[in-house]
Design an enzyme around this catalytic site. Structure first.
Site, PDB file in Angstrom:
ATOM      1  CE  LYS A   1      -3.872   2.076   2.556  1.00 36.52           C
ATOM      2  NZ  LYS A   1      -4.773   1.939   3.727  1.00 36.52           N
TER       3      LYS A   1
ATOM      4  CB  SER B   1      -7.807   3.759   2.235  1.00 38.07           C
ATOM      5  OG  SER B   1      -7.064   3.213   3.316  1.00 38.07           O
TER       6      SER B   1
ATOM      7  CB  SER C   1      -8.372   0.913   5.067  1.00 36.58           C
ATOM      8  OG  SER C   1      -9.063   2.133   5.182  1.00 36.58           O
TER       9      SER C   1
END
Length: 504
Positions: A96, A171, A195
């Site tokens: 990420k 996210s 997320s």
């Protein structure tokens, strides 16, 4: 080199901003008294920073073209080869894009950070490389990670592998899309309100939010240090358990950790669920936007677990809803102070600081109008609470969070697991460019009803795929006692082995 000293007028201006009035004579006297402190600043400026060495070779990488990045899931591509052997030898990983990979740009989905290049690897990066993994790059994430959709990232919206034009969830949007599409074996996600688990549910993969503090957050850009989690996202249960074995444990650099209890998670994979006590959390099926088709798929999966030998009962934990509500004062005021006013680091905690990231993040003030609507909304709420009520609701919510945790703990004294839908709806269409503030924010926050609670209480929670609705994946979420990730894997592996979820 010496730091710049303030002038007499600047000292008076500093005092005024601190609500203190100084005469010129007083300011001059204070300025003289400040000089020994500034000498200490000079010393700190001259010394090299004390950060971990970079141990694996890599190139700075490149931004892939749209042709090579059809889902917009990659932010940056590179290749960092880890050790020649280990638990993850031969496995490829995406990170990420809020996770530091030295020498490779990190944007955290937000234009104010574009061009920032970390100087050291996050702890989880080093551990993955030590275990033999190969890192292939940085996965697109949402704007400062403040969205459960996949439409707020400044690089580009991320498309769902199951249906182009639909959200992956966020996210950790790119992380989920890359695993689901088979571009990488493994991905690392972050979770402050769901997320990891939201995109796992909508992309049909396995997403683990570990117990708070089990996996070190060192080298990952903070949102709110009492919510920050990082964990594995994979296409199967075994890889997830292997990955957590590699990532878990204290690193001595993250004050979020307090003697975390590490386990051999793969040892749980063959245990089955006979006798396992599962509480079906009633409140988890009662969200206002609950799609009954999602609920039906999840209940069918629970029935399968019962057929495999689990003992299943309905249970009510009203504090589940309370815990979700506590997210707003803690999250909004906390992120406003730490991520925004504190330039991504904040103060009053011992840990590994990224000074370069702090300097770069300070530039958000020059681009504040371009911040995403969901981040602006949280900042408006947070700033109001800080200014009007002096942070008292942040403080009180943190106190009440212990009460919510105790309610979960009480239920988990009776049950080994609590189970509910990960998200109440299927993946939604990506908002069109130029959509209203209301639509943009709604698409960013509408799915948090069940996932935010465990970030508040710190309990481990895992989303597993359990079927399809209208061709889009459905996620089932397990919640367990603190440090009982093995039990999550036990149930997940039993379900995985019993059926191909894509046929359900």
């Amino acid at each position: 080199m010496a730091i710049i000293r303030p002038t007499l007028e600047q000292v008076q201006d500093l005092a005024s901003r601190l609500h203190i009035q100084l005469t010129p004579e007083q300011a001059s006297e204070y300025l003289a008294l400040m000089q020994p402190s500034f000498d200490a600043y000079d010393l700190v400026d001259e010394l090299p920073d004390f950060i971990p060495p970079v141990r694996y070779e890599r190139s700075s990488g490149y931004r892939p073209s749209s042709t090579d990045n059809p889902l917009n899931a990659w932010y940056y591509r590179t290749e960092v080869m880890g050790a020649s052997s280990g638990k993850l030898a031969g496995k490829t990983v995406a990170l990420k894009d809020n996770i530091s990979l030295a020498g490779v740009p990190m944007m955290n989905g937000a234009a104010p950070l574009e061009g920032f290049v970390p100087s050291f690897d996050a702890t989880v990066v080093t551990r993955l490389l030590d275990a033999g993994a190969t890192i292939l790059g940085k996965a697109t994430c949402e704007h400062y990670c403040l969205s459960g959709g996949s439409h707020t990232s400044d690089p580009a919206p991320v498309h769902n592998p199951y249906r182009h034009g639909f959200t992956t969830g966020g996210s950790s949007s790119g992380s989920a899309a890359l695993v689901a599409s088979g571009e990488v074996d493994l991905a690392v996600g972050g979770d402050q309100g769901g997320s990891i688990r939201i995109p796992a549910a909508w992309c049909g993969i396995y997403g683990m939010k570990p117990t708070f503090g089990l996996v070190p957050y060192t080298g990952v850009m903070a949102i709110e240090s009492t919510f920050d989690h990082v964990g594995p996202m994979t296409s199967n249960v075994r890889d997830n358990a292997l990955m957590l074995e590699v990532m878990a444990g204290a690193d001595g650099l993250d004050p979020r950790q307090s003697a975390p209890k590490v386990d051999a998670y793969c040892d749980y994979l063959e245990r089955g669920v006979i006798g396992l006590r599962i509480g079906v959390l009633q409140e988890g099926f009662q969200l206002a936007n609950q799609d009954p088709r999602i609920a039906e798929k999840v209940r069918s999966a629970i029935a399968r677990l019962e057929a495999l030998g689990a003992r299943v009962e309905e249970v009510s934990v009203p504090e589940h809803t309370l815990a979700g509500s506590l997210w707003s004062p803690i999250g909004c005021e906390g992120l406003t102070m730490q991520m925004m006013h504190g330039n991504g680091a904040g103060f009053n905690w011992k840990g590994l600081y990224d000074v370069g990231l702090l300097d770069k993040q300070a530039g958000w003030r020059d681009q504040a109008n371009a911040l995403s609507p969901s981040l602006k909304l949280c900042m408006f709420v947070g700033q109001f609470g800080l200014e009007r009520y002096n942070g008292r609701y942040y403080a009180k919510a943190q106190n009440i969070a212990r009460f919510a945790r105790a309610a979960y703990d009480k239920a988990l004294n009776t049950y080994d697991l609590l189970v509910m839908p990960t998200v109440p709806i299927t993946a939604q269409p990506l908002p069109e460019p130029g959509s209203s503030i209301t639509e943009t924010v709604t698409r960013a926050l509408e799915m948090l009803g069940n996932t935010a609670a465990q970030d508040v209480t710190g309990h481990p929670a895992m989303s597993i795929p359990c079927g399809l609705v209208d061709g889009l994946p459905v996620g089932l979420m397990f919640v367990a006692r603190h440090y009982a990730e093995g039990t999550l894997y036990q149930a997940a592996a039993a379900f995985e082995a019993s059926v191909d979820w894509r046929t359900l």
